[in-house]
Design a protein around this motif. Structure first.
Motif, PDB file in Angstrom:
ATOM      1  N   PRO A   1       0.806  -1.231   0.000  1.00 21.83           N
ATOM      2  CA  PRO A   1       0.000   0.000   0.000  1.00 21.83           C
ATOM      3  C   PRO A   1       0.838   1.280   0.000  1.00 21.83           C
ATOM      4  O   PRO A   1       0.379   2.315  -0.457  1.00 21.83           O
ATOM      5  N   GLU A   2       2.069   1.210   0.467  1.00 29.84           N
ATOM      6  CA  GLU A   2       2.932   2.394   0.481  1.00 29.84           C
ATOM      7  C   GLU A   2       3.449   2.726  -0.921  1.00 29.84           C
ATOM      8  O   GLU A   2       4.042   3.776  -1.133  1.00 29.84           O
ATOM      9  N   GLU A   3       3.213   1.846  -1.880  1.00 28.56           N
ATOM     10  CA  GLU A   3       3.743   2.026  -3.234  1.00 28.56           C
ATOM     11  C   GLU A   3       2.656   2.365  -4.258  1.00 28.56           C
ATOM     12  O   GLU A   3       2.814   2.106  -5.445  1.00 28.56           O
ATOM     13  N   ILE A   4       1.573   2.973  -3.815  1.00 26.52           N
ATOM     14  CA  ILE A   4       0.506   3.399  -4.714  1.00 26.52           C
ATOM     15  C   ILE A   4       1.096   4.355  -5.746  1.00 26.52           C
ATOM     16  O   ILE A   4       1.899   5.225  -5.420  1.00 26.52           O
ATOM     17  N   GLY A   5       0.730   4.195  -7.012  1.00 25.89           N
ATOM     18  CA  GLY A   5       1.230   5.094  -8.050  1.00 25.89           C
ATOM     19  C   GLY A   5       1.399   4.387  -9.379  1.00 25.89           C
ATOM     20  O   GLY A   5       0.932   3.267  -9.577  1.00 25.89           O
ATOM     21  N   LYS A   6       2.077   5.068 -10.292  1.00 29.95           N
ATOM     22  CA  LYS A   6       2.325   4.543 -11.640  1.00 29.95           C
ATOM     23  C   LYS A   6       3.782   4.128 -11.771  1.00 29.95           C
ATOM     24  O   LYS A   6       4.673   4.816 -11.296  1.00 29.95           O
TER      25      LYS A   6
ATOM     26  N   ASP B   1       6.239  -0.501 -24.195  1.00 27.08           N
ATOM     27  CA  ASP B   1       6.241   0.284 -22.970  1.00 27.08           C
ATOM     28  C   ASP B   1       5.161  -0.307 -22.080  1.00 27.08           C
ATOM     29  O   ASP B   1       4.029  -0.515 -22.526  1.00 27.08           O
ATOM     30  N   ILE B   2       5.518  -0.600 -20.847  1.00 33.71           N
ATOM     31  CA  ILE B   2       4.574  -1.192 -19.900  1.00 33.71           C
ATOM     32  C   ILE B   2       4.303  -0.184 -18.806  1.00 33.71           C
ATOM     33  O   ILE B   2       5.225   0.394 -18.230  1.00 33.71           O
ATOM     34  N   GLU B   3       3.032   0.028 -18.530  1.00 32.73           N
ATOM     35  CA  GLU B   3       2.614   0.928 -17.454  1.00 32.73           C
ATOM     36  C   GLU B   3       1.784   0.129 -16.461  1.00 32.73           C
ATOM     37  O   GLU B   3       0.864  -0.587 -16.851  1.00 32.73           O
ATOM     38  N   VAL B   4       2.140   0.215 -15.185  1.00 33.65           N
ATOM     39  CA  VAL B   4       1.385  -0.448 -14.131  1.00 33.65           C
ATOM     40  C   VAL B   4       0.874   0.628 -13.186  1.00 33.65           C
ATOM     41  O   VAL B   4       1.656   1.420 -12.664  1.00 33.65           O
ATOM     42  N   ASN B   5      -0.435   0.646 -12.999  1.00 38.22           N
ATOM     43  CA  ASN B   5      -1.062   1.589 -12.071  1.00 38.22           C
ATOM     44  C   ASN B   5      -1.496   0.816 -10.826  1.00 38.22           C
ATOM     45  O   ASN B   5      -2.317  -0.098 -10.920  1.00 38.22           O
ATOM     46  N   ILE B   6      -0.939   1.179  -9.680  1.00 34.92           N
ATOM     47  CA  ILE B   6      -1.311   0.566  -8.404  1.00 34.92           C
ATOM     48  C   ILE B   6      -2.276   1.528  -7.718  1.00 34.92           C
ATOM     49  O   ILE B   6      -1.923   2.688  -7.492  1.00 34.92           O
ATOM     50  N   VAL B   7      -3.478   1.047  -7.432  1.00 33.00           N
ATOM     51  CA  VAL B   7      -4.502   1.925  -6.851  1.00 33.00           C
ATOM     52  C   VAL B   7      -5.003   1.359  -5.525  1.00 33.00           C
ATOM     53  O   VAL B   7      -5.064   0.143  -5.331  1.00 33.00           O
ATOM     54  N   ASP B   8      -5.359   2.261  -4.631  1.00 32.23           N
ATOM     55  CA  ASP B   8      -5.949   1.911  -3.343  1.00 32.23           C
ATOM     56  C   ASP B   8      -7.450   1.764  -3.546  1.00 32.23           C
ATOM     57  O   ASP B   8      -8.125   2.700  -3.978  1.00 32.23           O
ATOM     58  N   ASN B   9      -7.987   0.590  -3.241  1.00 29.79           N
ATOM     59  CA  ASN B   9      -9.422   0.350  -3.397  1.00 29.79           C
ATOM     60  C   ASN B   9     -10.240   0.916  -2.237  1.00 29.79           C
ATOM     61  O   ASN B   9     -11.468   0.804  -2.233  1.00 29.79           O
ATOM     62  N   GLU B  10      -9.550   1.476  -1.242  1.00 32.18           N
ATOM     63  CA  GLU B  10     -10.170   2.116  -0.071  1.00 32.18           C
ATOM     64  C   GLU B  10     -11.030   1.169   0.739  1.00 32.18           C
ATOM     65  O   GLU B  10     -11.953   1.587   1.434  1.00 32.18           O
ATOM     66  N   VAL B  11     -10.748  -0.134   0.636  1.00 34.84           N
ATOM     67  CA  VAL B  11     -11.427  -1.132   1.468  1.00 34.84           C
ATOM     68  C   VAL B  11     -10.396  -2.120   2.028  1.00 34.84           C
ATOM     69  O   VAL B  11     -10.698  -3.272   2.297  1.00 34.84           O
ATOM     70  N   GLY B  12      -9.142  -1.630   2.152  1.00 34.25           N
ATOM     71  CA  GLY B  12      -8.084  -2.462   2.692  1.00 34.25           C
ATOM     72  C   GLY B  12      -7.362  -3.309   1.659  1.00 34.25           C
ATOM     73  O   GLY B  12      -6.596  -4.204   2.017  1.00 34.25           O
ATOM     74  N   THR B  13      -7.588  -3.049   0.377  1.00 31.82           N
ATOM     75  CA  THR B  13      -6.901  -3.792  -0.682  1.00 31.82           C
ATOM     76  C   THR B  13      -6.341  -2.829  -1.721  1.00 31.82           C
ATOM     77  O   THR B  13      -6.759  -1.672  -1.793  1.00 31.82           O
TER      78      THR B  13
END
Length: 79
Positions: A9-14, A37-49
């Motif tokens: 969770p501390e690594e949310i971002g692109k 080019d590979i883009e990975v978006n890490i998102v907080d689902n705001e429900v603990g995941t």
């Protein structure tokens, strides 16, 4: 192709990577020069995941990589 990366969770971002085949030296082989080019978006689902959304781009167009497209041409010698 497989890439394994664990995010917290501390690594949310692109995140961005470039993927390409490194040509070998096999005689008669023409190696694939495609660059993705590979883009990975890490998102907080705001429900603990968190979720990861992965996008692949080839020449600035979103695509799905299908693997390397190498060709081989044999050469024969008459003796």
């Amino acid at each position: 192709m497989s890439i394994k990366q664990v995010f917290t969770p501390e690594e949310i971002g692109k995140y961005h990577w470039t993927l390409k085949e490194i040509p070998g030296s096999e005689t008669g082989v023409v190696y694939d020069e495609t660059v993705y080019d590979i883009e990975v978006n890490i998102v907080d689902n705001e429900v603990g995941t968190i979720s990861a959304y992965v996008y692949y781009y080839k020449a600035d167009q979103e695509t799905i990589p299908t693997g390397a497209d190498n060709t081989y041409k044999a050469s024969f010698e008459n003796k």
